[in-house]
Enzyme design. Structure first.
Site, PDB file in Angstrom:
ATOM      1  N   HIS A   6      -6.496  -7.138  -0.506  1.00 51.69           N
ATOM      2  CA  HIS A   6      -6.601  -5.708  -0.780  1.00 51.69           C
ATOM      3  C   HIS A   6      -5.732  -5.352  -1.986  1.00 51.69           C
ATOM      4  CE1 HIS A   6      -7.317  -6.126   3.635  1.00 51.69           C
ATOM      5  NE2 HIS A   6      -8.343  -5.347   3.346  1.00 51.69           N
ATOM      6  N   HIS A  56       0.818  -1.221   0.000  1.00 52.98           N
ATOM      7  CA  HIS A  56       0.000   0.000   0.000  1.00 52.98           C
ATOM      8  C   HIS A  56       0.853   1.273   0.000  1.00 52.98           C
ATOM      9  CE1 HIS A  56      -3.759  -2.071   0.361  1.00 52.98           C
ATOM     10  NE2 HIS A  56      -3.472  -2.595   1.537  1.00 52.98           N
ATOM     11  N   ASP A  64      -2.870 -10.583  -2.354  1.00 46.09           N
ATOM     12  CA  ASP A  64      -3.453 -10.024  -1.132  1.00 46.09           C
ATOM     13  C   ASP A  64      -4.902  -9.624  -1.417  1.00 46.09           C
ATOM     14  OD1 ASP A  64      -2.275  -8.577   1.652  1.00 46.09           O
ATOM     15  OD2 ASP A  64      -4.084  -7.669   0.835  1.00 46.09           O
ATOM     16  N   ASP A  85      -4.568 -12.634   3.700  1.00 47.78           N
ATOM     17  CA  ASP A  85      -5.831 -12.177   4.276  1.00 47.78           C
ATOM     18  C   ASP A  85      -7.033 -12.545   3.417  1.00 47.78           C
ATOM     19  OD1 ASP A  85      -4.864 -10.497   2.350  1.00 47.78           O
ATOM     20  OD2 ASP A  85      -4.970  -8.675   3.537  1.00 47.78           O
TER      21      ASP A  85
END
Length: 633
Positions: free
Chosen positions: A389, A351, A387, A478
């Site tokens: 996200h 991120h 991931d 995740d």
């Protein structure tokens, strides 16, 4: 008024004045209005009350004593006072005339029991209190509070809901339950039966000595290198907020413990020496302001880049060590000293963009590794981000660089899922259009079949056409089953299969970098399954039986339609899947029409014929499960 009087007080009343700023000032109009209402309730007007024209003493003298005018019923008793009411029950024989004596005198010398004397003293006290201002009461030195002994006073405790936080997923639970309602973990669970930290430090020292002696060829000992250092465990949130932060040091401990229990690490893998990345290397990825901002946190006990991205005095060092390990692993793999590698690092990085830290991430480890691989001789780099996200930071860094192909599989839900980027039409900019490939899932609950189906029909065809020299995986776990933030359903077998598929690219030169993942059971078992594949295990999976969900197939078709313009090799796949989608949609429409004709009124599902309704429509899906999980966060 009251507040004006307080503000005019001296230094002794200054604190009280400041505390009274939050109260409203007394409005003279409202005070006059309330005073008039009080008088009217007793049958008097406000003017009569102020002038004292109607007094209780006059009524008593007229009604009870007639024409007798004793010394006690003098002009002082003509004031309206509460103390005068005590004379109502006094007989004439008890009323004595006091002459040539002080006001405190009493003929029968019963000062405490004399009603007349007590009433006169009460009148004088009430008169004095009426003349006192609020300021006078505040500065009163003696305050008789003997009657109100509050030495044993205790505040009334409000109703508190006791709860405990799951050690596995950090989610809160009520105190009366023994298992976590989110992940099912036992309240008294123990994760770290093995503590491999000491053995890792010993192996690191041994490897450092061997490197100094000239033995730097890792392939002689193993084909898999691992990057880890205990300094990354010092990165932690200083003060817990409403619940424990999901990105915590226990994530690394859980994975290391699982690898040690399986006899993999440090036994079958080699640990590379750790180092802090230099500022010059970081400036190839991030701006100078960003690098200095992260470094500045080393002078603060606790700080936050965003509401969920914390840092303490050790975080800058931990981030530099993580980036340094990823850089050295990429160089080691490209040079051929190791076949593949696993970076057991934190804080995560995908991120972190050019100028900002967010989403628990400080430095972009995958981007650092990609540029380090290119400096070591790799011309083209593939980054696969699984991931849950979207890696908005990695995409931002390379969206104009066509030597780096970025493919991300993530939850998107039309931008409602964090961080909101990664739509299917985000394909890159300028000459690098088509080198950003986003596979955005439209809902949660995505499992193994959807991911592997996307690998077969999107990821692998584009990757093979791109022909990278090294493949880097931003391996966030995740999306695993039981994760409190991802709410998807990928199993360790699914991660193992995706890793196995990627080993067919770039001659097996593969670097897996840990990103997210916040269920300790899930990330430890998933990471162990991935490392086993890196060591040579072949996970068995019947690839021909992979059937995606309806939502997953729809997403894959959208991706193929957009990427056809940049990767013509996808055209055949798109036409085949489009025909399959037409059959699925047609079957669904026919089934709905059939149900519409067979099923009776909608109120059947609440009545005695509910089983008939469920027979044709099926049991209604619980759409509030995901909402409940999000509220527990």
């Amino acid at each position: 008024m009251a507040s004006e009087t307080l503000c005019a007080s001296d230094q002794r009343g200054g604190n009280f004045c400041r505390e009274s700023k939050g109260h409203n000032e007394i409005n003279p109009g409202e005070s006059q209005k309330s005073f008039s209402c009080s008088c009217e309730c007793h049958g008097k007007s406000a003017s009569q009350a102020r002038n004292g024209s109607v007094s209780f003493g006059e009524r008593f003298h007229k009604d009870h004593l007639g024409d007798h005018s004793g010394g006690l019923l003098n002009e002082k008793s003509n004031q309206t006072d509460v103390g005068s009411e005590r004379l109502v029950g006094v007989s004439l024989s008890d009323v004595r005339t006091v002459t040539n004596a002080s006001e405190k005198a009493c003929l029968h010398e019963k000062h405490e029991s004399c009603v007349a004397c007590n009433s006169i003293q009460l009148q004088q006290y009430m008169k004095q209190q009426r003349n006192n201002t609020l300021q006078d009461l505040y500065f009163q030195e003696e305050y008789d509070d003997d009657d109100d002994d509050d030495s044993d006073w205790e505040p009334v405790s409000p109703f508190v809901i006791k709860k405990w936080f799951c050690a596995n997923c950090t989610m809160p639970n009520f105190d009366d339950v023994c298992h976590c309602e989110v992940c099912g973990e036992d309240r008294e669970c123990e994760f770290f039966r093995f503590d491999p930290i000491d053995s890792l430090i010993g192996q690191e020292a041994q490897m450092s000595n061997e490197t100094d002696a000239g033995s730097s060829d890792l392939s002689l000992k193993t084909r898999t290198a691992i990057g880890f250092d205990e300094k990354m465990l010092l990165h932690a949130e200083v003060e817990m907020k409403s619940h424990p932060h999901p990105e915590r040091p226990d994530r690394l401990r859980a994975i290391a413990s699982s690898l040690a229990a399986a006899g993999i690490f440090p036994g079958k893998c080699s640990l590379i020496p750790a180092r802090e990345i230099t500022q010059e290397e970081l400036l190839r990825v991030h701006s100078l302001d960003h690098v200095e901002a992260v470094q500045h946190t080393s002078h603060m006990l606790a700080s936050y880049f965003t509401s969920d991205t914390y840092a303490n005095e050790h975080s800058a060092c931990a981030a530099r060590v993580a980036a340094g390990l990823c850089s050295d692993l990429a160089r080691t793999i490209v040079s051929g000293s190791a076949k593949n590698g696993f970076a057991l690092v934190r804080p995560p990085g995908h991120h972190a963009g050019v100028r900002q830290a967010m989403g628990f991430c400080l430095h972009n480890n995958a981007a650092v590794a990609a540029l380090a691989a290119q400096s070591a001789g790799a011309k083209k780099v593939l980054i696969v981000d699984w991931d849950v996200h979207h890696g908005n930071g990695t995409q931002e860094i390379f969206e104009g660089n066509k030597s780096v192909l970025y493919i991300s599989l993530h939850r998107h839900e039309n931008g409602r899922f964090y961080p909101g980027t990664g739509a299917v039409d985000e394909v890159g900019i300028m000459d690098a259009e088509g080198f950003s490939v986003n596979i955005p899932w439209s809902c949660g609950g995505v499992g193994d079949n959807d991911y592997i189906y996307a690998f077969q029909h999107v990821v692998l065809p584009i990757a093979l056409e791109f022909a990278p020299d090294i493949t880097i995986v931003s391996a966030g776990f995740d999306a695993a089953r039981g994760d409190p933030l991802g709410c998807c359903d990928v199993t360790p077998a699914g991660y193992a299969q995706m890793t196995h598929l990627l080993t067919s690219i770039s001659e097996g030169k593969l670097l897996v970098i840990l990103e997210g993942g916040y269920n300790l059971r899930s990330i430890s078992t998933s990471a162990t399954a991935v490392v086993k594949v890196l060591l040579g295990d072949d996970p068995y999976c019947e690839m021909s039986d992979i059937v995606p969900s309806r939502a997953g197939l729809q997403t894959i078709l959208q991706v193929l339609k957009v990427q056809l313009k940049y990767w013509p090799i996808l055209k055949a796949t798109y036409l085949v899947l489009q025909s399959q989608w037409g059959l699925v949609a047609s079957d669904n429409r026919d089934q709905m029409k059939k149900r519409r004709h067979l099923v009776g009124p909608v109120w059947w599902k609440w009545g005695s014929k509910r089983f008939v309704y469920e027979l044709f429509y099926g049991r209604p899906h619980s759409r509030h499960v995901h909402v409940k999980r999000m509220r527990l966060r």
